[in-house]
Motif scaffolding. Sequence first.
Motif, mmCIF file in Angstrom:
data_model
loop_
_atom_site.group_PDB
_atom_site.id
_atom_site.type_symbol
_atom_site.label_atom_id
_atom_site.label_comp_id
_atom_site.label_asym_id
_atom_site.label_seq_id
_atom_site.Cartn_x
_atom_site.Cartn_y
_atom_site.Cartn_z
ATOM 1 N N ARG A 128 0.814 -1.181 0.108
ATOM 2 C CA ARG A 128 0.064 0.099 -0.046
ATOM 3 C C ARG A 128 0.768 1.277 -0.054
ATOM 4 N N GLU A 129 0.785 1.909 -0.941
ATOM 5 C CA GLU A 129 1.304 3.386 -0.971
ATOM 6 C C GLU A 129 2.775 3.127 -1.011
ATOM 7 N N GLY A 130 3.142 2.108 -1.900
ATOM 8 C CA GLY A 130 4.675 1.830 -2.024
ATOM 9 C C GLY A 130 5.361 1.192 -1.144
ATOM 10 N N THR A 131 4.698 0.837 0.006
ATOM 11 C CA THR A 131 5.234 -0.111 1.036
ATOM 12 C C THR A 131 4.827 -1.349 1.377
ATOM 13 N N VAL A 132 5.666 -2.431 1.771
ATOM 14 C CA VAL A 132 5.151 -3.653 1.935
ATOM 15 C C VAL A 132 4.493 -3.546 3.472
ATOM 16 N N VAL A 133 3.220 -3.812 3.540
ATOM 17 C CA VAL A 133 2.329 -3.804 4.988
ATOM 18 C C VAL A 133 1.898 -5.060 5.389
ATOM 19 N N ALA A 134 1.982 -6.099 4.507
ATOM 20 C CA ALA A 134 1.536 -7.351 5.125
ATOM 21 C C ALA A 134 2.285 -8.423 4.375
ATOM 22 N N HIS A 135 2.498 -9.545 5.191
ATOM 23 C CA HIS A 135 3.462 -10.716 4.667
ATOM 24 C C HIS A 135 3.040 -11.866 5.528
ATOM 25 N N ALA A 136 2.977 -13.058 4.592
ATOM 26 C CA ALA A 136 2.806 -14.354 5.183
ATOM 27 C C ALA A 136 3.815 -15.199 4.475
ATOM 28 N N CYS A 137 4.050 -16.321 5.133
ATOM 29 C CA CYS A 137 4.663 -17.461 4.305
ATOM 30 C C CYS A 137 3.965 -18.782 4.866
ATOM 31 N N TYR A 138 4.009 -19.474 3.609
ATOM 32 C CA TYR A 138 3.169 -20.752 3.688
ATOM 33 C C TYR A 138 4.205 -22.139 3.157
ATOM 34 N N THR A 139 4.313 -22.990 4.151
ATOM 35 C CA THR A 139 5.230 -24.059 4.080
ATOM 36 C C THR A 139 4.524 -25.249 3.732
ATOM 37 N N PRO A 140 4.989 -26.340 2.878
ATOM 38 C CA PRO A 140 4.312 -27.439 2.503
ATOM 39 C C PRO A 140 4.084 -28.326 3.755
ATOM 40 N N LEU A 141 2.848 -29.018 3.867
ATOM 41 C CA LEU A 141 2.605 -29.876 4.937
ATOM 42 C C LEU A 141 2.066 -31.214 4.466
ATOM 43 N N ARG A 142 2.815 -32.072 4.716
ATOM 44 C CA ARG A 142 2.667 -33.960 4.329
ATOM 45 C C ARG A 142 1.511 -34.368 5.377
ATOM 46 N N LEU A 143 0.451 -34.630 4.687
ATOM 47 C CA LEU A 143 -0.470 -35.534 5.596
ATOM 48 C C LEU A 143 -0.288 -36.878 5.392
ATOM 49 N N VAL A 144 0.194 -37.487 6.278
ATOM 50 C CA VAL A 144 0.818 -39.086 6.271
ATOM 51 C C VAL A 144 -0.528 -39.877 5.593
ATOM 52 N N GLU A 145 -1.479 -39.842 5.981
ATOM 53 C CA GLU A 145 -2.714 -40.759 5.489
ATOM 54 C C GLU A 145 -3.297 -40.167 4.251
#
Length: 161
Positions: free
Chosen positions: A44-61
């Motif tokens: 917003r207005e040339g500035t990074v105002v929000a960030h999130a990371c997502y990491t893969p999750l293996r569901l064993v079953e």
Amino acid sequence: MTIHTLHLAAFSAEPLYGPEEARTIADLAETLIAEGQASFTLEREGTVVAHACYTPLRLVEAPQLKAYVMAPLAVLPAWQKQGLATELMHQAEEALDADAIFVLGNPLHYARRFSTPHQVSPPQPTDHAACWFARALKPGVLDDLKSASQIDGALNNPELW
């Protein structure tokens, strides 16, 4: 503004976290980016105002399912309560084309959006299992699924759970 500074500012402003936890979360965000985990920002207005990371999750079953853990997510204090976290999560969910997203987080922030009933255990033992939430992005993918989960990289640190 760097991603580290954004997370530090956001978590330092939260009454639940102290300066040391804020630094740990900010360092985690940088580490996850360096590992190549999915990373999303909003400007917003040339500035990074929000960030999130997502990491893969293996569901064993259900290894065929495409699942992720969202962590961490931060919005600069001056930009909070404007729907930016929701906008960022929506952007990430579309880009990832995931079946389900999980988060270990504060119920005040996540219980509404991540409200899919599930029986998937966190990838590490935790005293906060009641705060392990899921959001099925494809209907029924978590129905009747009872599974352990596994994660690689920085989020596999038991101290974070």
